[in-house]
Design a protein around this motif. Structure first.
Motif, short mmCIF file in Angstrom:
data_model
loop_
_atom_site.label_atom_id
_atom_site.label_comp_id
_atom_site.label_asym_id
_atom_site.label_seq_id
_atom_site.Cartn_x
_atom_site.Cartn_y
_atom_site.Cartn_z
N PRO A 79 -67.71 57.05 -1.82
CA PRO A 79 -67.95 56.59 -0.46
C PRO A 79 -67.36 57.55 0.58
O PRO A 79 -66.47 58.34 0.26
N TRP A 80 -67.83 57.45 1.82
CA TRP A 80 -67.42 58.40 2.85
C TRP A 80 -65.91 58.45 3.05
O TRP A 80 -65.37 59.46 3.46
N TRP A 81 -65.20 57.38 2.74
CA TRP A 81 -63.75 57.36 2.97
C TRP A 81 -62.97 58.00 1.83
O TRP A 81 -61.76 58.12 1.90
N TRP A 82 -63.65 58.43 0.77
CA TRP A 82 -62.96 59.16 -0.30
C TRP A 82 -62.70 60.58 0.16
O TRP A 82 -63.59 61.26 0.68
N ASN A 83 -61.50 61.06 -0.07
CA ASN A 83 -61.11 62.42 0.27
C ASN A 83 -60.96 63.23 -1.02
O ASN A 83 -60.64 62.67 -2.07
N TYR A 84 -61.17 64.52 -0.91
CA TYR A 84 -61.18 65.39 -2.09
C TYR A 84 -60.28 66.60 -1.88
O TYR A 84 -60.17 67.11 -0.77
N CYS A 85 -59.70 67.08 -2.97
CA CYS A 85 -58.88 68.29 -2.92
C CYS A 85 -59.78 69.50 -2.78
O CYS A 85 -60.88 69.54 -3.34
N TYR A 86 -59.32 70.47 -2.01
CA TYR A 86 -60.08 71.70 -1.82
C TYR A 86 -59.14 72.88 -1.69
O TYR A 86 -57.95 72.72 -1.43
N ASP A 87 -59.69 74.05 -1.88
CA ASP A 87 -58.94 75.31 -1.74
C ASP A 87 -59.12 75.79 -0.31
O ASP A 87 -60.21 76.18 0.09
N PRO A 88 -58.06 75.77 0.52
CA PRO A 88 -58.21 76.20 1.92
C PRO A 88 -58.58 77.67 2.06
O PRO A 88 -59.05 78.09 3.11
N ALA A 89 -58.43 78.46 0.99
CA ALA A 89 -58.81 79.88 1.03
C ALA A 89 -60.27 80.10 0.65
O ALA A 89 -60.75 81.22 0.70
N TRP A 90 -60.98 79.03 0.25
CA TRP A 90 -62.37 79.17 -0.16
C TRP A 90 -63.21 79.63 1.01
O TRP A 90 -63.06 79.16 2.12
#
Length: 91
Positions: A79-90
């Motif tokens: 759902p839209w309220w789920w947050n995900y980990c990401y690489d800020p250098a991507w």
């Protein structure tokens, strides 16, 4: 191997992401607030609530109601309220 020691256990830390310019499909379960082991979620994995839920070097991308695409990731995810980990250098 690198480990993280908290008041309850010693757990191995995931290695930093090496996906470069490849995008990764969004995935992951909803463990609920406070139930995600620290530093355990890899790139494009959720549901994170804070940066400390993500592996070292990653951040928790806070999505909004318009289902913003998580950087370096593909797919709709939860759902839209789920947050995900990401690489800020991507890039």
């Amino acid at each position: 191997p690198r480990t993280f020691l908290n008041e309850h256990t010693c757990v191995p830390l995931p290695e930093p992401p090496t996906h470069g310019t490849n995008v990764i499909e969004l995935s992951g379960p909803d463990l609920g607030w406070g139930s995600t082991p620290p530093y355990s979620l890899t790139a494009c994995t959720g549901r994170c609530h804070r940066d400390e839920d993500c592996a070292i070097g990653l951040k928790c991308f806070q999505r909004s109601e318009n289902r913003q695409q998580t950087p370096g990731c593909t797919g709709r995810g939860g759902p839209w309220w789920w947050n995900y980990c990401y690489d800020p250098a991507w890039q």
